[in-house]
Motif scaffolding. Structure first.
Motif, PDB file in Angstrom:
ATOM      1  N   ASP A 151       8.034  11.418  10.472  1.00  0.00           N
ATOM      2  CA  ASP A 151       6.916  12.373  10.466  1.00  0.00           C
ATOM      3  C   ASP A 151       5.583  11.632  10.360  1.00  0.00           C
ATOM      4  O   ASP A 151       4.574  12.101  10.890  1.00  0.00           O
ATOM      5  N   TRP A 152       5.595  10.510   9.669  1.00  0.00           N
ATOM      6  CA  TRP A 152       4.399   9.689   9.513  1.00  0.00           C
ATOM      7  C   TRP A 152       4.777   8.217   9.627  1.00  0.00           C
ATOM      8  O   TRP A 152       5.824   7.800   9.108  1.00  0.00           O
ATOM      9  N   VAL A 153       3.908   7.454  10.234  1.00  0.00           N
ATOM     10  CA  VAL A 153       4.020   5.998  10.267  1.00  0.00           C
ATOM     11  C   VAL A 153       2.775   5.441   9.588  1.00  0.00           C
ATOM     12  O   VAL A 153       1.651   5.703  10.015  1.00  0.00           O
ATOM     13  N   LEU A 154       2.978   4.696   8.500  1.00  0.00           N
ATOM     14  CA  LEU A 154       1.872   4.262   7.663  1.00  0.00           C
ATOM     15  C   LEU A 154       1.525   2.791   7.877  1.00  0.00           C
ATOM     16  O   LEU A 154       2.411   1.937   8.005  1.00  0.00           O
ATOM     17  N   VAL A 173     -14.982   5.405  -1.536  1.00  0.00           N
ATOM     18  CA  VAL A 173     -13.629   5.350  -0.991  1.00  0.00           C
ATOM     19  C   VAL A 173     -13.226   6.730  -0.488  1.00  0.00           C
ATOM     20  O   VAL A 173     -13.249   7.712  -1.239  1.00  0.00           O
ATOM     21  N   VAL A 174     -12.864   6.789   0.788  1.00  0.00           N
ATOM     22  CA  VAL A 174     -12.390   8.022   1.415  1.00  0.00           C
ATOM     23  C   VAL A 174     -10.885   7.931   1.607  1.00  0.00           C
ATOM     24  O   VAL A 174     -10.378   6.954   2.172  1.00  0.00           O
ATOM     25  N   ILE A 175     -10.183   8.925   1.104  1.00  0.00           N
ATOM     26  CA  ILE A 175      -8.765   9.114   1.408  1.00  0.00           C
ATOM     27  C   ILE A 175      -8.602  10.563   1.832  1.00  0.00           C
ATOM     28  O   ILE A 175      -8.985  11.479   1.101  1.00  0.00           O
ATOM     29  N   GLY A 176      -8.072  10.759   3.023  1.00  0.00           N
ATOM     30  CA  GLY A 176      -7.999  12.114   3.557  1.00  0.00           C
ATOM     31  C   GLY A 176      -9.346  12.551   4.084  1.00  0.00           C
ATOM     32  O   GLY A 176      -9.957  11.866   4.899  1.00  0.00           O
ATOM     33  N   ASP A 177      -9.839  13.667   3.573  1.00  0.00           N
ATOM     34  CA  ASP A 177     -11.106  14.211   4.078  1.00  0.00           C
ATOM     35  C   ASP A 177     -12.194  14.258   3.023  1.00  0.00           C
ATOM     36  O   ASP A 177     -13.142  15.024   3.135  1.00  0.00           O
ATOM     37  N   ARG A 178     -12.078  13.408   1.984  1.00  0.00           N
ATOM     38  CA  ARG A 178     -13.090  13.445   0.938  1.00  0.00           C
ATOM     39  C   ARG A 178     -13.242  12.088   0.263  1.00  0.00           C
ATOM     40  O   ARG A 178     -12.357  11.229   0.358  1.00  0.00           O
ATOM     41  N   PRO A 188      -4.355   5.307  -5.434  1.00  0.00           N
ATOM     42  CA  PRO A 188      -4.530   5.723  -4.039  1.00  0.00           C
ATOM     43  C   PRO A 188      -3.252   6.202  -3.375  1.00  0.00           C
ATOM     44  O   PRO A 188      -3.288   7.114  -2.549  1.00  0.00           O
ATOM     45  N   ALA A 189      -2.107   5.614  -3.716  1.00  0.00           N
ATOM     46  CA  ALA A 189      -0.854   6.026  -3.069  1.00  0.00           C
ATOM     47  C   ALA A 189      -0.565   7.493  -3.336  1.00  0.00           C
ATOM     48  O   ALA A 189      -0.084   8.221  -2.449  1.00  0.00           O
ATOM     49  N   ARG A 246       0.814  -1.216   0.000  1.00  0.00           N
ATOM     50  CA  ARG A 246       0.000   0.000   0.000  1.00  0.00           C
ATOM     51  C   ARG A 246       0.849   1.268   0.000  1.00  0.00           C
ATOM     52  O   ARG A 246       0.311   2.362  -0.179  1.00  0.00           O
ATOM     53  N   SER A 247       2.141   1.130   0.184  1.00  0.00           N
ATOM     54  CA  SER A 247       3.023   2.298   0.199  1.00  0.00           C
ATOM     55  C   SER A 247       3.814   2.463  -1.096  1.00  0.00           C
ATOM     56  O   SER A 247       4.618   3.387  -1.208  1.00  0.00           O
ATOM     57  N   LEU A 248       3.621   1.568  -2.051  1.00  0.00           N
ATOM     58  CA  LEU A 248       4.299   1.717  -3.333  1.00  0.00           C
ATOM     59  C   LEU A 248       3.962   3.078  -3.942  1.00  0.00           C
ATOM     60  O   LEU A 248       2.822   3.546  -3.864  1.00  0.00           O
TER      61      LEU A 248
END
Length: 258
Positions: free
Chosen positions: A36-39, A156-161, A242-243, A10-12
Motif C-alpha cells: 500500500d505504501w513504499v517508504l 519540520v513538515v510531516i504530512g500536511d502540517r 517522527p515515525a 527512518r521506519s523504526l
C-alpha cells in the motif's frame, strides 16, 4: 496496511513494515507491487517505483523531484513565493557567468553548491578572491543575497502540517547555523508568519516530508531551502517521534483512498 521501506532507520516504530535493501528491490518486485505504501526509496529508485510500478511512495514524488538540488527548489520558490526568497541567481560556470554574478551581487554574499546539506557547500563570499576560489572547477554557480541574521528556523513538515520547529543559532564561525557545523538549538516559538508560509508552500507543492530552513528579517520570512531527509536531533529534544507521525499520516491517506 502493507508497507515496504527502503530505510530501516527512518521506519523504526512504524507498524508492519517489511524492509528491503534498496539495491535488492528488483528481487522483490511482487512484494513491492503489493504494498500500500513504499517508504523512503533512494532517489535513483523513484522513477521506476512511481512511474513504472505505480507505487504510492512516501515522501511524495514532489518532495523528491523539487528537493533534489538547490536549483530545482530555487526555481519553484521564485515562481510561487518570489517575495519570500532572498535574491538568488544561477549561472553556468563560464567566464561570462562568473562576471555576471559578480556584477549583480555586492559583498558579502553567499555561494552554494547545488547539492549539499548540513551546512557543507555553503560559503560566505567577502571579496573577489573568495568568489574566484568558489568558482574554480564548478559547472553551475549559485549566488544568493546575504541576509543580516544570526539564526534561522528549521520547520519540520510531516504530512500536511508543521509538526516541529526550532531555531538554529549561529556557530562560532560567525556564519553557519547548522547543528552539524557547530550551531546550537533554541526552542523559542516560531513566528506565525513562518509557519503559515511553510504550510502553504508544502501543501501547494505537495511536499509531505521536509525540513524547511527559514530566515526571519524583521517580520518577513525568507525560505532558504528544504531538505527531504532531515536530522532528528531537534525533534528528539522535544520528545517528538517522527515515525509515529508518519504512520498516522499514512493511515489517514490510506483511509481516504479506500
Amino acid at each position: 496496511m502493507r508497507i515496504v521501506s527502503f530505510d530501516v532507520f527512518r521506519s523504526l516504530h512504524i507498524t508492519g513494515v517489511h524492509y528491503i535493501k534498496p539495491e535488492k528491490y528488483l528481487e522483490h518486485l511482487d512484494l513491492v507491487r503489493a504494498a500500500d505504501w513504499v517508504l523512503f526509496p533512494e532517489y535513483w529508485q523513484v522513477n521506476s517505483l512511481y512511474y513504472g510500478l505505480n507505487c504510492r511512495i512516501f515522501p511524495s514524488i514532489a518532495s523528491y523531484h523539487l528537493g533534489h538540488d538547490k536549483v530545482e527548489m530555487t526555481r519553484i520558490f521564485q515562481t510561487v513565493c518570489p517575495r519570500n526568497i532572498p535574491q538568488t541567481q544561477v549561472e553556468a560556470g563560464t567566464p561570462e557567468g562568473i562576471r555576471a554574478l559578480l556584477e549583480q551581487f555586492v559583498f558579502p554574499f553567499v555561494a552554494k553548491d547545488v547539492r549539499s546539506s548540513e551546512g557543507r557547500g555553503v560559503y560566505k563570499i567577502d571579496n573577489e578572491l573568495d568568489w574566484h576560489r568558489y568558482c574554480r572547477g564548478r559547472q553551475v554557480l549559485y549566488a544568493q543575497e546575504y541576509l543580516p541574521i544570526d539564526r534561522d528556523l528549521r520547520l519540520v513538515v510531516i504530512g500536511d502540517r508543521v509538526v516541529a520547529s526550532y531555531w538554529r543559532l549561529q556557530s562560532p564561525d560567525g556564519f553557519h547555523n547548522n547543528i552539524a557545523a557547530g550551531g546550537s538549538l533554541d526552542f523559542a516559538p516560531a513566528p506565525a508568519a513562518a509557519v503559515e508560509l511553510v504550510e502553504r508552500l508544502s501543501r501547494q507543492l505537495e511536499i509531505n516530508h521536509a525540513g524547511f530552513d527559514v530566515a526571519m528579517v524583521g517580520e518577513q520570512p525568507y525560505i532558504l531551502e528544504f531538505n527531504r531527509l532531515f536530522g532528528n536531533h531537534g525533534l528528539s529534544e522535544q520528545d517528538i517521534r517522527p515515525a509515529e507521525l508518519i504512520y498516522q499520516y499514512l493511515l489517514q491517506q490510506h483511509a481516504s483512498k479506500s
